[in-house]
Design a protein around this motif. Sequence first.
Motif, PDB file in Angstrom:
ATOM      1  N   UNK A 153       0.830  -1.213   0.000  1.00 59.38           N
ATOM      2  CA  UNK A 153       0.000   0.000   0.000  1.00 59.38           C
ATOM      3  C   UNK A 153       0.866   1.266   0.000  1.00 59.38           C
ATOM      4  N   UNK A 157       0.734   4.039  -2.868  1.00 59.46           N
ATOM      5  CA  UNK A 157       0.477   5.447  -2.547  1.00 59.46           C
ATOM      6  C   UNK A 157       1.464   6.369  -3.272  1.00 59.46           C
ATOM      7  N   UNK A 201      10.215  12.078  -3.292  1.00 61.98           N
ATOM      8  CA  UNK A 201       9.552  12.107  -4.594  1.00 61.98           C
ATOM      9  C   UNK A 201       9.987  13.282  -5.443  1.00 61.98           C
TER      10      UNK A 201
ATOM     11  N   UNK B 147       0.242   7.910   7.855  1.00 62.35           N
ATOM     12  CA  UNK B 147       0.678   7.478   6.513  1.00 62.35           C
ATOM     13  C   UNK B 147       0.159   6.074   6.210  1.00 62.35           C
ATOM     14  N   UNK B 150      -3.526   6.232   5.483  1.00 64.28           N
ATOM     15  CA  UNK B 150      -3.734   6.867   4.182  1.00 64.28           C
ATOM     16  C   UNK B 150      -3.380   5.912   3.040  1.00 64.28           C
ATOM     17  N   UNK B 151      -2.262   5.193   3.191  1.00 62.63           N
ATOM     18  CA  UNK B 151      -1.825   4.276   2.131  1.00 62.63           C
ATOM     19  C   UNK B 151      -2.870   3.185   1.888  1.00 62.63           C
ATOM     20  N   UNK B 154      -5.714   4.673  -0.118  1.00 62.79           N
ATOM     21  CA  UNK B 154      -5.326   4.815  -1.530  1.00 62.79           C
ATOM     22  C   UNK B 154      -5.372   3.447  -2.219  1.00 62.79           C
ATOM     23  N   UNK B 184      -8.791  10.002  -2.951  1.00 57.51           N
ATOM     24  CA  UNK B 184      -7.383   9.858  -2.522  1.00 57.51           C
ATOM     25  C   UNK B 184      -6.656  11.183  -2.317  1.00 57.51           C
ATOM     26  N   UNK B 187      -4.897  11.904   0.803  1.00 57.63           N
ATOM     27  CA  UNK B 187      -4.153  10.774   1.388  1.00 57.63           C
ATOM     28  C   UNK B 187      -2.864  10.496   0.619  1.00 57.63           C
ATOM     29  N   UNK B 188      -2.333  11.524  -0.035  1.00 54.58           N
ATOM     30  CA  UNK B 188      -1.143  11.304  -0.861  1.00 54.58           C
ATOM     31  C   UNK B 188       0.098  11.992  -0.285  1.00 54.58           C
ATOM     32  N   UNK B 189       0.058  12.320   0.998  1.00 55.48           N
ATOM     33  CA  UNK B 189       1.219  12.964   1.619  1.00 55.48           C
ATOM     34  C   UNK B 189       2.460  12.112   1.476  1.00 55.48           C
ATOM     35  N   UNK B 190       3.599  12.764   1.337  1.00 56.09           N
ATOM     36  CA  UNK B 190       4.830  12.028   1.073  1.00 56.09           C
ATOM     37  C   UNK B 190       5.408  11.445   2.355  1.00 56.09           C
ATOM     38  N   UNK B 191       5.813  10.173   2.278  1.00 59.46           N
ATOM     39  CA  UNK B 191       6.581   9.590   3.376  1.00 59.46           C
ATOM     40  C   UNK B 191       8.050   9.903   3.121  1.00 59.46           C
TER      41      UNK B 191
END
Lengths: 210, 198
Positions: A153, A157, A201, B147, B150-151, B154, B184, B187-191
């Motif tokens: 997941x 994402x 990213x 995260x 959220x993942x 998604x 989504x 829920x796309x915040x960067x890890x």
Amino acid sequence: MPNQSGSLYGLTILSPIIDDESATPSHDLQIREYLANLPTDCKGPFALAPYTHLTRLAVMDDVIYVGMPSSEEHLKFKYLIWEANFDGDLDRYLVALAKTVPDQINAIWSHCVGYPGTANLDKFLTYMKSCQLETTFYFAAVNDKSLTQTLTALQTQRAVADFIAKHRGTPAPELQREFLKFSARLKAMPTPLPAAVSHPRGIKTGGRNE
Amino acid sequence: MSNINGKVYAMNVVTPMKPWKTWFLRLIFFLLGAIKSKQQDLINLSFIEFARWVIVPRKSFPRPDERMDAEELRYDYLLFFSNFNGTWNQYIDAFSAVLFQGLNLIWMWSEKFPGSVPVTPFKEYISRVQFDTDYYYTAYPHATANDLKAAHIVQASFDQLDATTATCTPREFEAAYLKFMLQVQSHLGETGEPPVVF
């Protein structure tokens, strides 16, 4: 069952450490030194063996005296505490560790009283269960997903965010074709390694509202 | 010593309790486990990945070898292990501000517990009864509890869109894609690497 939350298992183990005055350095220090040099990334024992979400090892030197009027008391042994959060069944987890990373497990627990080693799996399981404490209350924020599902997941994402950013304004027929290709690529990707480092990213910032 | 790995902090706490008080605490944990709505504050805090409380009765310290001496203790002990995102101060502050009633119910049975409000004596108490972690591993060091949630959202939305994409018309896909985006987008915040905290 208090040791479980959904599909996750919360293992708590207290292993008494050998108290041998002739050992130099002492057994608790030998454990600490070994743990200090044990990798925590994808080369670590809990990444090489399956199922572990989070785990910790700590040497508890003694109980803590909180001051008067409570009584001061001390433990006879130091204890190695192992707290683990993993998928599914206890026996399956312990056997997987014993088979995948026996050297590391033996190096840690060989300093503990009565530890039989991993060679005899039955004795190993009996020992670990004799040191297990039942969890009184266990909380897991996400308790219905396996480690593989979670790592996948997180990968999805990141990929979805990239896909959306790259295809803004694309006409529907082309977007549909691109999405099908993207989906096929994503599903063909291997599951990411546990504890692997993710790279930034490279989000472009600096718009009018930032 | 390694209490921190990526975005997660490992806290270990041990506190003494008079054995007769232990039973009240067991009852509270039983009710907390049985009545899910009572866990809502813990869920809403949203920066705890895993947490557990373990009561160790004074005569139940493990003895894997019967020849070893048994511990001789007057107190039972309450162990608390938490895996949370953020700093120690943020965690204790949030606990004290949001969960003070729950915390008091859990730790009021421990010797010398000063209460979770005001926060200064509470922090002093936690500092005294905390001990360090020697090895700390997480399979996803760059992700927080939020995260992870959220993942999974998604992933579920992606699977839903993917299931119909091959068979729908471009116009139908456009509508489904828009719906997917709405599901989504937050829920796309960067890890990634945790911020440096001083």
